[in-house]
Design a protein around this motif. Structure first.
Motif, PDB file in Angstrom:
ATOM      1  N   GLU A 101     -12.291   1.584   6.274  1.00 42.89           N
ATOM      2  CA  GLU A 101     -12.666   1.645   4.858  1.00 42.89           C
ATOM      3  C   GLU A 101     -13.190   3.024   4.482  1.00 42.89           C
ATOM      4  N   HIS A 102     -13.957   3.612   5.386  1.00 46.30           N
ATOM      5  CA  HIS A 102     -14.490   4.955   5.156  1.00 46.30           C
ATOM      6  C   HIS A 102     -14.097   5.837   6.337  1.00 46.30           C
ATOM      7  N   PRO A 103     -12.860   6.323   6.340  1.00 38.66           N
ATOM      8  CA  PRO A 103     -12.389   7.142   7.465  1.00 38.66           C
ATOM      9  C   PRO A 103     -13.145   8.459   7.560  1.00 38.66           C
ATOM     10  N   SER A 104     -13.172   9.006   8.764  1.00 38.00           N
ATOM     11  CA  SER A 104     -13.855  10.264   9.013  1.00 38.00           C
ATOM     12  C   SER A 104     -13.079  11.029  10.084  1.00 38.00           C
ATOM     13  N   PRO A 105     -13.451  12.275  10.351  1.00 41.29           N
ATOM     14  CA  PRO A 105     -12.779  13.032  11.412  1.00 41.29           C
ATOM     15  C   PRO A 105     -12.811  12.335  12.764  1.00 41.29           C
ATOM     16  N   ASP A 136      -2.706   3.082   3.110  1.00 41.16           N
ATOM     17  CA  ASP A 136      -2.592   2.490   4.440  1.00 41.16           C
ATOM     18  C   ASP A 136      -3.671   2.995   5.398  1.00 41.16           C
ATOM     19  N   ILE A 137      -4.166   4.200   5.165  1.00 41.09           N
ATOM     20  CA  ILE A 137      -5.231   4.726   6.021  1.00 41.09           C
ATOM     21  C   ILE A 137      -6.492   3.894   5.856  1.00 41.09           C
ATOM     22  N   PHE A 138      -6.725   3.430   4.638  1.00 44.11           N
ATOM     23  CA  PHE A 138      -7.951   2.678   4.374  1.00 44.11           C
ATOM     24  C   PHE A 138      -7.857   1.234   4.873  1.00 44.11           C
ATOM     25  N   LEU A 139      -6.676   0.830   5.305  1.00 39.37           N
ATOM     26  CA  LEU A 139      -6.553  -0.455   5.981  1.00 39.37           C
ATOM     27  C   LEU A 139      -7.064  -0.346   7.414  1.00 39.37           C
ATOM     28  N   ILE A 140      -7.005   0.857   7.953  1.00 41.75           N
ATOM     29  CA  ILE A 140      -7.514   1.101   9.305  1.00 41.75           C
ATOM     30  C   ILE A 140      -9.030   1.211   9.290  1.00 41.75           C
ATOM     31  N   GLU A 155     -10.637   8.267  -5.572  1.00 47.25           N
ATOM     32  CA  GLU A 155      -9.683   7.263  -6.048  1.00 47.25           C
ATOM     33  C   GLU A 155      -8.251   7.730  -5.834  1.00 47.25           C
ATOM     34  N   ALA A 156      -8.029   9.022  -5.995  1.00 44.96           N
ATOM     35  CA  ALA A 156      -6.685   9.557  -5.754  1.00 44.96           C
ATOM     36  C   ALA A 156      -6.290   9.374  -4.298  1.00 44.96           C
ATOM     37  N   LEU A 157      -7.240   9.565  -3.394  1.00 44.39           N
ATOM     38  CA  LEU A 157      -6.959   9.379  -1.969  1.00 44.39           C
ATOM     39  C   LEU A 157      -6.659   7.918  -1.658  1.00 44.39           C
ATOM     40  N   ARG A 158      -7.383   7.016  -2.262  1.00 44.10           N
ATOM     41  CA  ARG A 158      -7.124   5.600  -2.024  1.00 44.10           C
ATOM     42  C   ARG A 158      -5.739   5.191  -2.514  1.00 44.10           C
ATOM     43  N   ASP A 159      -5.279   5.808  -3.598  1.00 42.51           N
ATOM     44  CA  ASP A 159      -3.944   5.512  -4.106  1.00 42.51           C
ATOM     45  C   ASP A 159      -2.858   6.120  -3.226  1.00 42.51           C
ATOM     46  N   ALA A 160      -3.042   7.373  -2.843  1.00 44.93           N
ATOM     47  CA  ALA A 160      -1.995   8.090  -2.110  1.00 44.93           C
ATOM     48  C   ALA A 160      -1.980   7.752  -0.616  1.00 44.93           C
ATOM     49  N   MET A 199       0.845  -1.190   0.000  1.00 48.01           N
ATOM     50  CA  MET A 199       0.000   0.000   0.000  1.00 48.01           C
ATOM     51  C   MET A 199       0.881   1.240   0.000  1.00 48.01           C
ATOM     52  N   ALA A 200       0.313   2.388   0.318  1.00 44.61           N
ATOM     53  CA  ALA A 200       1.075   3.635   0.264  1.00 44.61           C
ATOM     54  C   ALA A 200       0.539   4.612   1.295  1.00 44.61           C
ATOM     55  N   LEU A 201       1.393   5.534   1.646  1.00 45.66           N
ATOM     56  CA  LEU A 201       0.985   6.598   2.563  1.00 45.66           C
ATOM     57  C   LEU A 201       1.898   7.793   2.316  1.00 45.66           C
ATOM     58  N   THR A 202       1.395   8.758   1.585  1.00 43.09           N
ATOM     59  CA  THR A 202       2.207   9.927   1.266  1.00 43.09           C
ATOM     60  C   THR A 202       2.484  10.753   2.519  1.00 43.09           C
ATOM     61  N   ASN A 203       3.603  11.442   2.507  1.00 45.90           N
ATOM     62  CA  ASN A 203       3.934  12.345   3.617  1.00 45.90           C
ATOM     63  C   ASN A 203       3.731  13.801   3.225  1.00 45.90           C
ATOM     64  N   ALA A 204       3.081  14.034   2.096  1.00 39.64           N
ATOM     65  CA  ALA A 204       2.828  15.410   1.651  1.00 39.64           C
ATOM     66  C   ALA A 204       1.753  16.052   2.524  1.00 39.64           C
TER      67      ALA A 204
END
Length: 232
Positions: free
Chosen positions: A97-101, A91-95, A83-88, A1-6
């Motif tokens: 599926e539909h993250p929120s604040p 790893d967040i979506f492993l925590i 889709e861009a968020l799922r790519d970038a 997976m991926a997790l950008t640091n930008a």
């Protein structure tokens, strides 16, 4: 997976810059001067360029990708960003599926451990992600961004019936994996969107404008060379 640091500091302006992208013409190259012309004159605003690269909207040298242009379609811009968020931020979506604040603490913890950064920096990364999230739709898929299984060979072969009625430069038509495309053929396929979703292998000579996304799809092809669709 991926997790950008930008990340960006002016997260309150994320919606503003996304609006500028949707409503404006795609530039030849996305520069700091363009940001200034759009009213983003602070030095902190320069980080938006890095963020857009991480999202696959820009190539490493700042040229708009196919995803950038897809986002300009108001009817599906939210799905494209999703889709861009799922790519970038895979790893967040492993925590969740539909993250929120409400998941802020766990998201911050993930950034902190993954990138080995301070609480403060991890908080800024989280704030950037959540700032983008409110402008995205995670419930669907953009029609031009096929799943990993819908790679070039399958995508192009499905159009073989209609290809005989379409003229193409250099005899371009449906192409199987392993076919070498000339620049002219590539440009035609790009216009008709037959070339979107090509899966690049490790030994592929396909040249992408942007780095491979986690699922190995390529966005925004550089059609100045020959291409070898080596997988399918």
């Amino acid at each position: 997976m991926a997790l950008t640091n930008a990340y960006v500091l002016p997260t309150n302006r994320i919606g503003d810059i996304l609006g500028k992208i949707r409503d404006g013409q795609a530039p030849e190259r996305f520069t700091q001067q363009l940001l200034k012309d759009w009213g983003f004159s602070s030095t902190n605003d320069r980080a938006f360029i890095g963020l857009l690269k991480a999202l696959g909207f820009l190539t490493p040298d700042g040229k708009p990708t196919q995803r950038y242009n897809d986002y300009r379609d108001h009817s599906r811009s939210r799905v494209v960003l999703g889709e861009a968020l799922r790519d970038a931020y895979g790893d967040i979506f492993l925590i969740k599926e539909h993250p929120s604040p409400a998941d802020r603490a766990s998201i911050t913890g993930k950034f902190k451990s993954f990138h080995n950064v301070s609480d403060h920096v991890a908080g800024l990364m989280t704030k950037t992600f959540l700032g983008l999230l409110q402008h995205a739709d995670l419930s669907g898929k953009a029609s031009v961004a096929p799943t990993e299984e819908v790679i070039a060979g399958k995508r192009l072969s499905s159009r073989s019936a209609s290809s005989s009625r379409r003229a193409a430069p250099g005899g371009a038509g449906p192409r199987r994996a392993g076919t070498v495309l000339t620049a002219a053929s590539c440009m035609w396929l790009r216009r008709t969107r037959d070339f979107i979703g090509v899966q690049c292998g490790v030994n592929s000579t396909t040249k992408c404008d942007t780095p491979h996304s986690p699922n190995n799809r390529c966005y925004g092809f550089a059609c100045t060379t020959r291409f070898d669709l080596t997988q399918g």
